[in-house]
Write a protein that holds these residues in place. Structure first.
Motif, PDB file in Angstrom:
ATOM      1  N   ILE A  35     -11.399  -8.952   4.540  1.00 11.84           N
ATOM      2  CA  ILE A  35     -10.628  -7.791   4.081  1.00 11.84           C
ATOM      3  C   ILE A  35     -11.573  -6.715   3.568  1.00 11.84           C
ATOM      4  O   ILE A  35     -11.371  -5.523   3.808  1.00 11.84           O
ATOM      5  CB  ILE A  35      -9.619  -8.205   2.987  1.00 11.84           C
ATOM      6  N   ALA A  36     -12.628  -7.139   2.873  1.00  9.62           N
ATOM      7  CA  ALA A  36     -13.618  -6.171   2.380  1.00  9.62           C
ATOM      8  C   ALA A  36     -14.212  -5.387   3.538  1.00  9.62           C
ATOM      9  O   ALA A  36     -14.375  -4.163   3.462  1.00  9.62           O
ATOM     10  CB  ALA A  36     -14.713  -6.900   1.611  1.00  9.62           C
ATOM     11  N   LEU A  90      -4.678   1.076   5.097  1.00 14.32           N
ATOM     12  CA  LEU A  90      -5.468   1.719   6.143  1.00 14.32           C
ATOM     13  C   LEU A  90      -4.618   2.559   7.089  1.00 14.32           C
ATOM     14  O   LEU A  90      -5.059   3.598   7.572  1.00 14.32           O
ATOM     15  CB  LEU A  90      -6.240   0.662   6.942  1.00 14.32           C
ATOM     16  N   ASP A  91      -3.384   2.122   7.341  1.00 16.90           N
ATOM     17  CA  ASP A  91      -2.553   2.819   8.327  1.00 16.90           C
ATOM     18  C   ASP A  91      -1.764   3.977   7.738  1.00 16.90           C
ATOM     19  O   ASP A  91      -1.473   4.950   8.431  1.00 16.90           O
ATOM     20  CB  ASP A  91      -1.570   1.841   8.984  1.00 16.90           C
ATOM     21  N   GLU A  92      -1.401   3.871   6.450  1.00 13.85           N
ATOM     22  CA  GLU A  92      -0.408   4.806   5.952  1.00 13.85           C
ATOM     23  C   GLU A  92      -0.828   5.652   4.760  1.00 13.85           C
ATOM     24  O   GLU A  92      -0.526   6.842   4.724  1.00 13.85           O
ATOM     25  CB  GLU A  92       0.880   4.045   5.585  1.00 13.85           C
ATOM     26  N   SER A 134       0.679  -6.649  -3.495  1.00 16.43           N
ATOM     27  CA  SER A 134       1.817  -6.751  -2.585  1.00 16.43           C
ATOM     28  C   SER A 134       2.177  -5.351  -2.138  1.00 16.43           C
ATOM     29  O   SER A 134       1.790  -4.351  -2.765  1.00 16.43           O
ATOM     30  CB  SER A 134       3.022  -7.414  -3.268  1.00 16.43           C
ATOM     31  N   VAL A 135       2.936  -5.270  -1.058  1.00 19.51           N
ATOM     32  CA  VAL A 135       3.342  -3.966  -0.531  1.00 19.51           C
ATOM     33  C   VAL A 135       4.181  -3.222  -1.554  1.00 19.51           C
ATOM     34  O   VAL A 135       4.025  -2.005  -1.749  1.00 19.51           O
ATOM     35  CB  VAL A 135       4.130  -4.149   0.791  1.00 19.51           C
ATOM     36  N   GLU A 136       5.084  -3.938  -2.224  1.00 16.73           N
ATOM     37  CA  GLU A 136       5.954  -3.286  -3.201  1.00 16.73           C
ATOM     38  C   GLU A 136       5.153  -2.701  -4.359  1.00 16.73           C
ATOM     39  O   GLU A 136       5.392  -1.567  -4.790  1.00 16.73           O
ATOM     40  CB  GLU A 136       6.989  -4.287  -3.729  1.00 16.73           C
ATOM     41  N   LYS A 137       4.192  -3.468  -4.867  1.00 19.32           N
ATOM     42  CA  LYS A 137       3.379  -2.974  -5.976  1.00 19.32           C
ATOM     43  C   LYS A 137       2.495  -1.817  -5.545  1.00 19.32           C
ATOM     44  O   LYS A 137       2.308  -0.854  -6.300  1.00 19.32           O
ATOM     45  CB  LYS A 137       2.523  -4.120  -6.530  1.00 19.32           C
ATOM     46  N   LEU A 138       1.959  -1.910  -4.349  1.00 21.95           N
ATOM     47  CA  LEU A 138       1.122  -0.846  -3.825  1.00 21.95           C
ATOM     48  C   LEU A 138       1.903   0.462  -3.744  1.00 21.95           C
ATOM     49  O   LEU A 138       1.431   1.516  -4.195  1.00 21.95           O
ATOM     50  CB  LEU A 138       0.612  -1.247  -2.445  1.00 21.95           C
ATOM     51  N   THR A 198      -1.381  -5.956   2.458  1.00 25.98           N
ATOM     52  CA  THR A 198      -1.487  -4.594   1.927  1.00 25.98           C
ATOM     53  C   THR A 198      -2.635  -3.815   2.559  1.00 25.98           C
ATOM     54  O   THR A 198      -2.603  -2.586   2.592  1.00 25.98           O
ATOM     55  CB  THR A 198      -1.656  -4.614   0.404  1.00 25.98           C
ATOM     56  N   SER A 199      -3.640  -4.510   3.070  1.00 24.33           N
ATOM     57  CA  SER A 199      -4.753  -3.782   3.697  1.00 24.33           C
ATOM     58  C   SER A 199      -4.272  -2.994   4.901  1.00 24.33           C
ATOM     59  O   SER A 199      -4.743  -1.880   5.161  1.00 24.33           O
ATOM     60  CB  SER A 199      -5.867  -4.754   4.111  1.00 24.33           C
TER      61      SER A 199
END
Length: 906
Positions: A215-216, A193-195, A133-137, A188-189
């Motif tokens: 996604i891979a 990739l963007d940030e 998830s975004v938060e965990k990432l 999250t991908s």
């Protein structure tokens, strides 16, 4: 300039999203210098190769606890990864992606490789990041700073993300590192990739795991990147894995018992997750392989296989067949463990903090019987309360779950968390909870988690953001299940709304809008379109549109809210008046001053009659009317109203009350607009010093005052002081709000503008480039602030003779602004005037000055008659004057105030 703010609807939790008093200026709006419409970002961050960036002696940040104790095989795959990393060349980190179905062993393979890499090379730094998830990432990636830059203090994750990426990309320290991004999702991908993904440093290695091939593919860079489609292990390796885990390594291929192991492996489809659990069961139960095979072939297992799910037949047979014996055993011998598993299966499976459950379980004893009415629900509730009241029973339940390999327990500092595979979650919900009882258990978990979330307090305060972030994935997970079951729980909907408030405070406007939309949609179904909470959600969504510059959409929602509240609550109800004020603010932001004034006068007079002249809401109406007078050039009337608000606030609330300070800041903003710099400066210093004392230097309101005072200093030509103060503000906003928060970008923008005025244009261009890039990412390419950055960067590039780049950028800005004019969605000024600034500049760059001059005069004449907005006419006149002046000198648009109202929600 000033931090005059605005009112909209109260949130579902009864709190307000912004400051109570004030007109409509953005808290930093005045420093968004119009003419060229500025605001900036600091651009790339570079870390010096000083002692603070030297490579730590050893870093090994890996979740060893989740590696199977009987991991074996996968030699070919480990070698493939090693070869891919060894063969890489160039200045970019090598990448390898492992993808495959759930339970096939992606995480185990990645972790085993990382552990081997750390053992083999003592000078490599290994990092493990959950990308589920975004938060965990964000949480895990930010730990790179804590581990590698202990001298760099940052209070928020966003700053840490930027520092972490910079550290990984910095080649000067000669470091080698391996970064594992586990369980990458579609959401999250994009963030990876963007940030945050490091894009340089040949000493780096990136290892991804994900479930899907698409996604891979997105995570690879070229044909040189290796993608491994992981399959279940072959029979030989799978049998060895089972034998090692079960402690039965003595059997050989000729042994009948070995044949039983082969049958067992085949029955679970070679799936490593299933093999691991079967091995644990054999070892713990003392059962023979033949006995376990008999269990797998029982009628009970076949009944479970009919359960509805989204798994493939291979996954279904493998997991269900394998885990049923352990679940049967725990249900017969460990009721506390069963209770805990029932809770876990309704939480986000990857990271379940025990602290959240311990904080929230007490709310179950306060629940009304009408919420959980059945006898079975009351029994379940009692079981949960009894379990969490005894730390000994809770510890034993966790130990039993671990012993049977149904979950993984980890601890970091004082925080203890549980990780459950999502396939196991599916099985727990199917087998351990009767169909008729699933909804009641979901309600129990909703009560526990949401009440713990409610206890955090002010979710807009940066000091609480880290704690709030722990809840978001669980609230979203429960929301998805509730939607699947057709459950519309008021507590969960309130939590969803409050989670959106937290996201708005963090500047994550798009996600906040999405959650507000969900809440509104679900409340309409559950409670009806005219329910007060439904209307609150509707107004909250309008506020989210505000933050994204989507004024027309906000207007449409606000009009609906007003009409419904008039009909349901009455025309003089406080909530109806609040909605009326919000619509006026939306008109204000679109340059529709007359319509805004009419609504504001109506709201103000009604509030005086119903609430009294000194009520906070009445003062808000007065301040908003003052801000409209400013836009109409009615300065004396505006000052009179704002002085009135200040005096009443001081008397009723006290001189140091936050709302009083907002009113004083608003008055300073008016003085700023009148070029009364000395008076504006005195008030600005007063507010800043008081806020430092009352709220602290790092409070967002204090930083707003700091920002505004720096703008005033700039207007007084005290440029060095302005640069110093704006730098300080920018640094603190990065730490407190994060480097991508809109307020942070405003400070970056204004710092660039000040630097530009000091002929430090290369520094200004660097900041502007960074700001434009971030605003595109955060706000979108058509947001007015993004267009502001685009316009001003073009003008600054032109002043440095970067003509081709300037022309291209200005033309792009012109096209986007024309689109906003056509949709009448342009905020903060007359749309035609706003587009004219870009148009004039574009004509100056490419064609004739006289053509631009003629077109400019025509539009000014039309706008003057249509709008009567003195301030905006002057802005365009300045732009036109600059056009004429360009016959002999370079074009540069003037500095001007660019404030906007910000909503407060009711």
């Amino acid at each position: 300039m000033g931090d005059i703010t605005r009112t909209i609807d109260m949130r579902a939790d009864g709190t307000q999203a912004g400051t109570v008093f004030g007109g409509r200026f953005h808290s930093d709006g005045g420093s968004q210098f119009m003419g060229n419409n500025f605001s900036t970002n600091s651009g790339p961050i570079y870390i010096n190769s000083s002692s603070e960036n030297r490579l730590p002696a050893s870093i090994r940040e890996l979740p060893d606890a989740i590696l199977s104790s009987h991991f074996t095989g996968r030699v070919d795959e480990l070698q493939q990864i090693d070869r891919a990393f060894s063969a890489s060349s160039g200045d970019i980190p090598a990448r390898c992606v492992i993808h495959g179905m759930p339970g096939v062993g992606k995480t185990q393979l990645a972790l085993r490789y990382a552990m081997l890499a750390a053992e083999r090379s003592k000078d490599i730094c290994t990092f493990w990041v959950s990308a589920a998830s975004v938060e965990k990432l964000a949480r895990d990636f930010s730990k790179v700073v804590d581990l590698c830059l202990p001298g760099r203090h940052a209070s928020d994750q966003a700053t840490k993300l930027t520092l972490a990426r910079a550290w990984l990309e910095d080649p000067t320290a000669g470091k080698k590192w391996l970064l594992v991004l586990d369980n990458v999702t579609q959401e999250t991908s994009r963030m990876i990739l963007d940030e945050i993904l490091p894009r340089k440093n040949s000493g780096g290695r990136l290892l991804f795991t994900t479930r899907t091939a698409s996604i891979a593919e997105s995570c690879t860079t070229s044909s040189k990147s290796l993608t491994i489609a992981l399959q279940p292990p072959g029979l030989h390796d799978a049998v060895n894995m089972l034998a090692a885990g079960a402690g039965r390594g003595g059997e050989d291929a000729e042994d009948a018992r070995y044949a039983d192991l082969e049958c067992l492996v085949r029955s679970v489809g070679h799936l490593p997750l299933a093999i691991d659990q079967a091995a644990s069961y054999l070892k713990e139960s003392g059962s023979s392989t033949k006995e376990l095979l008999d269990l797998y072939q029982s009628e009970e297992i076949m009944e479970v296989l009919s359960w509805e799910n989204d798994l493939s037949r291979h996954e279904e047979n493998s997991v269900v067949t394998t885990f049923m014996p352990a679940l049967n055993r725990v249900s017969q011998t460990a009721p506390d463990a069963v209770t805990l598993l029932r809770i876990f299966c309704f939480c986000d499976p990857e990271n379940i903090p025990i602290s959240i459950l311990k904080q929230g379980y007490g709310a179950l004893s306060q629940e009304d019987e009408q919420v959980i009415p059945t006898a079975s629900a009351a029994k379940a509730r009692g079981a949960v309360i009894d379990l969490f009241q005894s730390s000994i029973r809770l510890s034993k339940a966790i130990q039993e779950i671990q012993r049977l390999s149904l979950a993984v327990y980890t601890s970091e500092g004082s925080e203890r968390t549980i990780r459950v595979h999502d396939l196991v979650q599916l099985l727990i919900r199917s087998k351990l909870i009767a169909t008729a009882e699933r909804e009641q258990w979901l309600k129990i978990v909703i009560c526990i988690v949401c009440k713990a979330f409610e206890g955090i307090g002010d979710r807009r305060s940066p000091r609480n953001w880290s704690r709030c972030g722990q809840f978001i994935s669980h609230i979203e997970f429960m929301g998805a299940l509730a939607a699947k079951y057709g459950l519309y729980d008021a507590t969960l909907l309130d939590a969803n709304s409050c989670a959106a408030i937290y996201l708005e405070a963090c500047g994550l406007y798009r996600k906040a809008a999405s959650m507000h939309q969900q809440t509104w949609d679900r409340r309409k179904v559950a409670f009806g379109e005219e329910d007060p909470d439904t209307l609150t959600s509707m107004a909250n969504l309008a506020s989210a549109f505000w933050n994204q510059g989507r004024w027309k959409e906000a207007e449409e929602l606000e009009e609906q809210v007003i009409e419904t509240r008039k009909r349901v609550l009455g025309e003089e109800h406080p909530d109806t008046l609040t909605s009326m004020g919000n619509l006026a603010s939306t008109f204000w932001n679109q340059g529709r001053w007359k319509e805004a004034e009419e609504l504001e006068v109506q709201a103000m007079e009604t509030r005086k009659k119903v609430l009294g002249k000194e009520h906070p809401d009445t003062l808000t109406s007065i301040a908003n009317l003052a801000s409209t007078y400013i836009e109409q050039g009615r300065w004396e009337e505006a000052v009179e109203l704002e002085v009135q608000v200040v005096e009443i606030s001081k008397r009723v609330l006290g001189e140091e009350h936050p709302s009083t300070l907002v009113s004083i800041q608003n008055l300073a903003s008016i003085y700023w607009n009148q070029a009364r710099w000395e008076e504006a400066g005195e008030l600005g210093v007063q507010v800043l010093e008081t806020r430092k004392k009352v709220l602290g230097e790092e409070h967002p309101s204090t930083l707003s005052s700091m920002h505004n005072l720096a703008s005033t200093l700039k207007s007084q030509s005290r440029n060095e002081e302005a640069i110093s103060l704006m730098n300080r503000c920018l640094k603190l906003r990065k730490q407190v709000l994060g480097p991508e928060h809109p307020d942070t970008l405003n400070s970056m923008h204004n710092l660039a503008f000040i630097l530009k005025s000091q002929s430090r244009k290369e520094e200004a261009i660097s900041l502007m480039n960074g700001c434009l890039k971030l605003r595109k990412q955060v706000l979108g390419p058509k947001h007015p602030d993004t267009l502001t950055s685009m316009n001003n960067l073009a003008v600054t590039l032109k002043s440095q003779n970067h003509n081709e780049e300037a022309i291209s950028l200005m033309n792009r800005c012109l096209e986007l602004r024309k689109q906003r004019v056509e949709t009448a969605a342009d905020p903060r000024r007359s749309p035609r005037i706003y587009a004219l600034v870009s148009f004039l500049n574009s004509d100056v760059f490419e064609s004739g000055l006289l053509v631009a001059e003629k077109k400019g005069v025509g539009v000014i004449s039309e706008e003057k008659e249509r709008e009567g907005g003195r301030k905006r006419i002057l802005s365009t006149a300045y732009a036109l004057a600059a056009t004429i002046h360009a016959r002999t000198k370079k074009v540069d648009c003037p500095e001007n105030n660019d404030d906007r109202r910000v909503p407060v929600h009711r």
